[in-house]
Design a protein around this motif. Structure first.
Motif, PDB file in Angstrom:
ATOM      1  N   ALA A  27       0.964  -0.907  -0.155  1.00 31.04           N
ATOM      2  CA  ALA A  27       0.092   0.243   0.279  1.00 31.04           C
ATOM      3  C   ALA A  27       0.923   1.377   0.187  1.00 31.04           C
ATOM      4  CB  ALA A  27      -0.775  -0.155   1.743  1.00 31.04           C
ATOM      5  N   THR A  28       2.137   0.932   0.870  1.00 30.50           N
ATOM      6  CA  THR A  28       3.160   2.333   0.718  1.00 30.50           C
ATOM      7  C   THR A  28       3.901   2.964  -0.837  1.00 30.50           C
ATOM      8  OG1 THR A  28       3.674   1.929   2.888  1.00 30.50           O
ATOM      9  CG2 THR A  28       5.581   3.734   1.744  1.00 30.50           C
ATOM     10  N   ALA A  29       3.827   1.464  -0.990  1.00 34.24           N
ATOM     11  CA  ALA A  29       4.430   2.080  -2.842  1.00 34.24           C
ATOM     12  C   ALA A  29       4.126   2.066  -3.702  1.00 34.24           C
ATOM     13  CB  ALA A  29       4.514   0.577  -3.202  1.00 34.24           C
ATOM     14  N   LEU A  30       2.377   1.456  -3.305  1.00 32.70           N
ATOM     15  CA  LEU A  30       1.132   1.949  -4.012  1.00 32.70           C
ATOM     16  C   LEU A  30       0.849   3.478  -3.995  1.00 32.70           C
ATOM     17  CD1 LEU A  30      -0.654   1.178  -6.457  1.00 32.70           C
ATOM     18  CD2 LEU A  30      -2.020   0.408  -4.925  1.00 32.70           C
ATOM     19  N   GLY A  31       0.769   3.965  -3.107  1.00 32.49           N
ATOM     20  CA  GLY A  31       1.029   5.487  -3.113  1.00 32.49           C
ATOM     21  C   GLY A  31       1.062   6.330  -3.877  1.00 32.49           C
ATOM     22  N   LEU A  32       2.706   5.757  -3.416  1.00 32.66           N
ATOM     23  CA  LEU A  32       3.885   7.050  -4.009  1.00 32.66           C
ATOM     24  C   LEU A  32       3.867   6.716  -5.429  1.00 32.66           C
ATOM     25  CD1 LEU A  32       6.409   8.220  -3.291  1.00 32.66           C
ATOM     26  CD2 LEU A  32       7.010   6.634  -3.991  1.00 32.66           C
ATOM     27  N   LEU A  33       3.426   5.800  -6.470  1.00 30.44           N
ATOM     28  CA  LEU A  33       3.284   5.520  -6.942  1.00 30.44           C
ATOM     29  C   LEU A  33       1.973   6.370  -7.901  1.00 30.44           C
ATOM     30  CD1 LEU A  33       4.030   1.983  -8.050  1.00 30.44           C
ATOM     31  CD2 LEU A  33       4.979   4.047  -8.713  1.00 30.44           C
ATOM     32  N   VAL A  34       1.122   6.516  -7.700  1.00 28.07           N
ATOM     33  CA  VAL A  34      -0.234   6.909  -7.290  1.00 28.07           C
ATOM     34  C   VAL A  34      -0.129   8.283  -7.842  1.00 28.07           C
ATOM     35  CG1 VAL A  34      -2.674   7.328  -6.947  1.00 28.07           C
ATOM     36  CG2 VAL A  34      -2.158   5.007  -6.983  1.00 28.07           C
ATOM     37  N   ALA A  35       0.589   8.892  -6.061  1.00 29.82           N
ATOM     38  CA  ALA A  35       0.807  10.390  -6.281  1.00 29.82           C
ATOM     39  C   ALA A  35       1.512  11.269  -7.877  1.00 29.82           C
ATOM     40  CB  ALA A  35       1.515  10.914  -4.817  1.00 29.82           C
ATOM     41  N   LEU A  36       2.520  10.107  -8.055  1.00 33.07           N
ATOM     42  CA  LEU A  36       3.221  10.746  -8.797  1.00 33.07           C
ATOM     43  C   LEU A  36       2.361  10.658 -10.040  1.00 33.07           C
ATOM     44  CD1 LEU A  36       6.688   9.288  -8.061  1.00 33.07           C
ATOM     45  CD2 LEU A  36       6.265  11.204  -7.219  1.00 33.07           C
ATOM     46  N   SER A  37       2.282   9.357 -10.313  1.00 32.67           N
ATOM     47  CA  SER A  37       0.774   9.583 -11.843  1.00 32.67           C
ATOM     48  C   SER A  37       0.243  10.943 -11.804  1.00 32.67           C
ATOM     49  CB  SER A  37       0.211   8.114 -11.200  1.00 32.67           C
ATOM     50  OG  SER A  37      -0.802   7.739 -11.121  1.00 32.67           O
ATOM     51  N   ALA A  38      -0.308  11.950 -10.748  1.00 38.24           N
ATOM     52  CA  ALA A  38      -0.859  12.613 -10.867  1.00 38.24           C
ATOM     53  C   ALA A  38      -0.640  13.849 -11.825  1.00 38.24           C
ATOM     54  CB  ALA A  38      -1.819  12.957  -9.360  1.00 38.24           C
ATOM     55  N   ILE A  39       0.887  13.511 -11.349  1.00 37.35           N
ATOM     56  CA  ILE A  39       1.617  15.185 -12.474  1.00 37.35           C
ATOM     57  C   ILE A  39       1.268  14.889 -13.877  1.00 37.35           C
ATOM     58  CG2 ILE A  39       4.270  15.771 -13.064  1.00 37.35           C
ATOM     59  CD1 ILE A  39       4.543  14.433 -10.321  1.00 37.35           C
ATOM     60  N   GLY A  40       0.952  13.561 -14.749  1.00 35.09           N
ATOM     61  CA  GLY A  40       0.666  13.124 -16.049  1.00 35.09           C
ATOM     62  C   GLY A  40      -0.163  14.582 -15.862  1.00 35.09           C
ATOM     63  N   PRO A  41      -1.603  13.851 -15.525  1.00 32.62           N
ATOM     64  CA  PRO A  41      -2.813  14.950 -15.947  1.00 32.62           C
ATOM     65  C   PRO A  41      -2.501  15.965 -15.128  1.00 32.62           C
ATOM     66  CG  PRO A  41      -2.979  12.170 -14.866  1.00 32.62           C
ATOM     67  CD  PRO A  41      -1.877  13.006 -14.693  1.00 32.62           C
ATOM     68  N   ALA A  42      -2.644  16.891 -14.302  1.00 31.95           N
ATOM     69  CA  ALA A  42      -1.874  18.111 -14.663  1.00 31.95           C
ATOM     70  C   ALA A  42      -1.716  18.560 -15.574  1.00 31.95           C
ATOM     71  CB  ALA A  42      -1.583  17.719 -13.373  1.00 31.95           C
ATOM     72  N   LEU A  43      -0.406  17.923 -16.004  1.00 35.33           N
ATOM     73  CA  LEU A  43       0.841  19.256 -16.396  1.00 35.33           C
ATOM     74  C   LEU A  43      -0.620  18.706 -18.272  1.00 35.33           C
ATOM     75  CD1 LEU A  43       3.989  17.083 -17.298  1.00 35.33           C
ATOM     76  CD2 LEU A  43       3.575  19.169 -16.659  1.00 35.33           C
ATOM     77  N   ALA A  44      -2.188  17.563 -18.661  1.00 41.21           N
ATOM     78  CA  ALA A  44      -1.794  18.337 -19.814  1.00 41.21           C
ATOM     79  C   ALA A  44      -3.251  18.922 -19.766  1.00 41.21           C
ATOM     80  CB  ALA A  44      -2.911  16.284 -20.091  1.00 41.21           C
ATOM     81  N   GLY A  45      -3.700  19.351 -18.116  1.00 42.10           N
ATOM     82  CA  GLY A  45      -4.609  20.402 -17.875  1.00 42.10           C
ATOM     83  C   GLY A  45      -5.874  20.279 -18.828  1.00 42.10           C
ATOM     84  N   GLY A  46      -7.071  21.142 -18.421  1.00 40.63           N
ATOM     85  CA  GLY A  46      -7.953  21.247 -18.973  1.00 40.63           C
ATOM     86  C   GLY A  46      -9.118  20.039 -17.990  1.00 40.63           C
ATOM     87  N   GLY A  47      -9.877  19.169 -18.508  1.00 42.94           N
ATOM     88  CA  GLY A  47     -10.966  17.700 -18.148  1.00 42.94           C
ATOM     89  C   GLY A  47      -9.451  17.023 -16.990  1.00 42.94           C
TER      90      GLY A  47
END
Length: 223
Positions: A48-68
């Motif tokens: 769960a610790t490792a998955l939480g870190l991966l999910v947090a870092l994966s949010a950067i991609g959609p944030a860069l994409a912007g919009g919806g």
């Protein structure tokens, strides 16, 4: 597995005697994590610790994409925070808590918060403001750790800037900017302005929370 009350008492013991009932947000967050831990008791806490870190870092991609895509980024931030609490609940309620896991979880928390600050910057917050947000996520826990090294057993009372607040502020700020973009409300305030405002509010809460903690630790260090 421990009962909910036993789990909350164990959490308090591992956090310097802090009572989660002092904050409705923290108490509710821990209760939700405990409920999930009961359903996922077979899952190793480190997973769960490792998955939480991966999910947090994966949010950067959609944030860069912007919009919806910002809505997806906000949801990923919220999920990462929940996974972070889940690992602690699995360890404590399942009798698998250890000092090694406690230190690892704290280190991963700091990495995920760096990911949150990066996601805020990617979504449109000024770099200096996002960096300040990240620093204020780190500072309270650094102060608690240093106070512990100085012999202070208590971690101080719960402030307005605990881990659940940091996750919520990041998730709602980024996700809210996405909702603005999707619904066309960006004619009133663009997603970048929403992210900047949310990040600024987070920094303000960080300053207030750090001041609250500082007062508490000052008393403890004076004894």
């Amino acid at each position: 597995m421990l009962s909910r009350d036993e789990y909350l008492a164990e959490w308090s013991r591992w956090h310097g005697g802090t009572d989660p009932a002092d904050s409705r947000l923290v108490h509710g967050w821990l209760t939700l994590a405990y409920t999930l831990a009961r359903a996922l008791s077979w899952l190793p806490p480190v997973a769960a610790t490792a998955l939480g870190l991966l999910v947090a870092l994966s949010a950067i991609g959609p944030a860069l994409a912007g919009g919806g895509w910002l809505v997806a980024a906000g949801l990923l931030v919220g999920l990462s925070g929940l996974l972070d609490s889940l690992d602690g609940a699995l360890a404590l309620a399942g009798g698998r808590a250890s000092r090694r896991g406690y230190v690892l979880d704290s280190a991963v928390d700091r990495l995920t918060e760096a990911g949150y600050a990066t996601a805020l910057w990617a979504a449109g917050a000024p770099g200096w403001l996002a960096a300040a947000f990240g620093a204020l996520c780190w500072l309270p826990d650094y102060l608690r750790a240093r106070a512990g090294q100085a012999g202070v057993a208590e971690t101080g009372s719960i402030s307005v800037w605990e881990r659940p607040t940091r996750v919520a502020m990041t998730g709602f700020t980024v996700g809210g900017a996405g909702i603005v973009a999707v619904t066309g409300l960006d004619q009133l305030a663009g997603p970048g302005a929403v992210v900047t405002a949310g990040t600024a509010v987070g920094c303000l809460l960080g300053l207030v929370g750090t001041a609250q903690l500082g007062v508490s630790l000052r008393r403890a260090l004076a004894d």
